[in-house]
Enzyme design. Sequence first.
Site: not given
Ligand code: BGC
Length: 750
Positions: A283
């Site tokens: 993530d």
């Molecule tokens: C989130 C993810 C997301 C990623 C990219 C993160 O803060 O937890 O679910 O896909 O950002 O935007």
Amino acid sequence: MKKMYFLYIGLLCLGMWGCSNRKSVLDSTEIDSKVVKLVNQMTLDEKIGQMRQINALGGVPENLKAALQEGEIGSILNEVDVNTVNEIQKIALEESRLGIPLLIGRDVIHGFKTIFPIPLGLAATWNPEMVKEGARIAAQEAWSSGVNWTFAPMLDVSRDARWGRIAESFGEDPYLVSVMGAAMINGFQGDDLSSDGSIVACAKHFAGYGVAEGGRDYNTTLIPQRELRDVYLPPFKAAVDANVRTFMAGFNDIDGIPATANKFLFRQVLRKEWLFTGFVVSDWASPYELINHGIAANEKEAALQAISAGVNMEMTSTTYKQSIKLLLDEGLITMDMVNRAVQEILRVKFELGLFENPYVSKEKQNQFAKQEYLHSAKQAAVESIVLLKNEKSTLPLDKSIENIALIGPLANEMYEQLGTWIFDGDSSLTVTPYAALKDYLGESKVNYAAGLIASRTKTKEGFSKAIKMAEKSDVIIFCGGEESILSGEAHSRSTLNLPGAQEQLIKELQKTGKPLVLLVLAGRPLTIGEVSKSADAVLYAWHPGTMGGAALVDILFGEENPSAKLPVTFPKGVGQIPMYYNHKNSGRPFDPTGWVQMDDIPVKASQTSLGNTSHYIDAGFEPLYPFGYGLSYTQFEYSQLKLSKVKYSINDTLKVTFSLKNVGDYKGTEVTQLYVRDLVGNVTRPVKELKGFKRVELNVGEIKEVSFHIPVSHFSFHNKNMEEVVEPGGFTVWVGGDSNATLSEAFAVE
Ligand code: BGC
């Protein structure tokens, strides 16, 4: 001793979760040999580049161009300008040594330009075909912008409405989440990942992220392995069966081990048990955050742990870029580990057909909001809106109504009804309830006043105009709830009432004595029990997306009959959370006859331990609305439940039939639900588990025989030894319109 039946789930393709027949321009052996050949030609820097994802820099600045020419980047997220994407793909392909195309990632969660209901609303449709279609449309729009990878679906089973990301989930039940997740993956990826309009899906967040303590986003989770395997992992297994090509590691730690550093999750479960062949992305900066978690002292240790756990690609932070060489030099990781990580990424790029067809041609660019897309978004919204209350048959409203008051902070907000995660959503396309109502009845019949500027507004300045509008109307519609930004990532709440002065305004409107209909737009279940008492009817619309207003008006006037059912339990109060239908029985299950309500307990009453059962003295045991609940303008009658036999073996299929009759006055669709209870287990078992559901459409007076075929293997769970088994013994099966279903039969597994 009981005989137990073991299931090798890695080899099973379960029922409707299905196995995809996705083909690619290249077959998999061709791809494997191309991947190996390519990796053999790569320098270490180029390999590290493939493991790196950066955030878009806006256009193509010189530093980006140089990095692409050097092969230092494998993926970019958040670039959605198709000309820029084509340009950067061209640099990667034509100006770098090995010509490796880029993965372009974006959070396309419930639509791209055309916005569908939030995933929690999509789950309320109990219509996987609808979810698949929505994802297909989102993929087509996103693809036409140059995106080839979405970070969806989110498969976190969510049982805590405080957690803002419940909006992005398919709710509390492992089976419902599994079916909807697989449908979404099939929609995004299509039958052929390499064809125009198909994009790679990403099963996230592996795993347990929705169990954040206290519902506070990013917080610690403590999930015993049995619960993890029985409740939280099945949707991810279903995603692997649906051939999802990427996984994302969660931000959370589970029992002390952050998901991003969790070998058990990625190496053991995902790769060894489930034989996943795609790749894992971290993530956002989650490798770096291992330092904050306190399991790594520096970036090198963080990279070591994430790579060792099996995270192939690092999103935005740079621990891999900075440390892989050092880790190799010190012998802490092997070149073989790096090669494997890179191979798994490259395989997906080949599957996407990016080496052959990396660009979006002029005529295929920016294909947005086609009529059929908007039509589909409206149908999804219609099917997602749950009728919670309808006293005195207040709804549907009479079309010949002369005057209607439309009040509320969300009645005419083009952006706010779209919900969380709509980076690319085009709010100029939005049809609000106000616009739709004017269109339906004619402007002169609609008396509109927001009453409150926003859902959080506390001042009462707008009340008097709203009350005036209400007084001169025959019916009042109040459209409130939560603005989009009150749910979603990092937007957890500790109170779940209607924010601002909405409840006071509703009370004032009630005083007019006019029929009052509440439309609630929200990213989560809200504790609307008290305020609902002021209303004659309540429709729960979640954040319904672009066409939400049109869908609501069609439902209000009976052009459409509500069919949606709750994908989550609605608690009466925050103190009941977590509350879900498939809980354990406990040694002292609730006995309503023994519930002495708090105010009735005599002062100075003496303590007794006799007759105590599991409940709250002030809230009892029941939720406000149970999982699976939702009304229709018509009524359905369930009868004649029959099983094909009373005893089944492990390889059998349970065949259930029953009769469903439309006994009301409207044509309607009922989401029939089948629940099972395993009466005695080697470990304690849930009181009910959803094992099947079907949407059945019936004309007035029509009767249909409905059947379910459920393989007995679907009744498995993890026993004391953490083996997945179906145990012989007695079971109960129920069918009905929600999780409080009462029509039941007994059967046994031998
Ligand atoms: C989130 C993810 C997301 C990623 C990219 C993160 O803060 O937890 O679910 O896909 O950002 O935007």
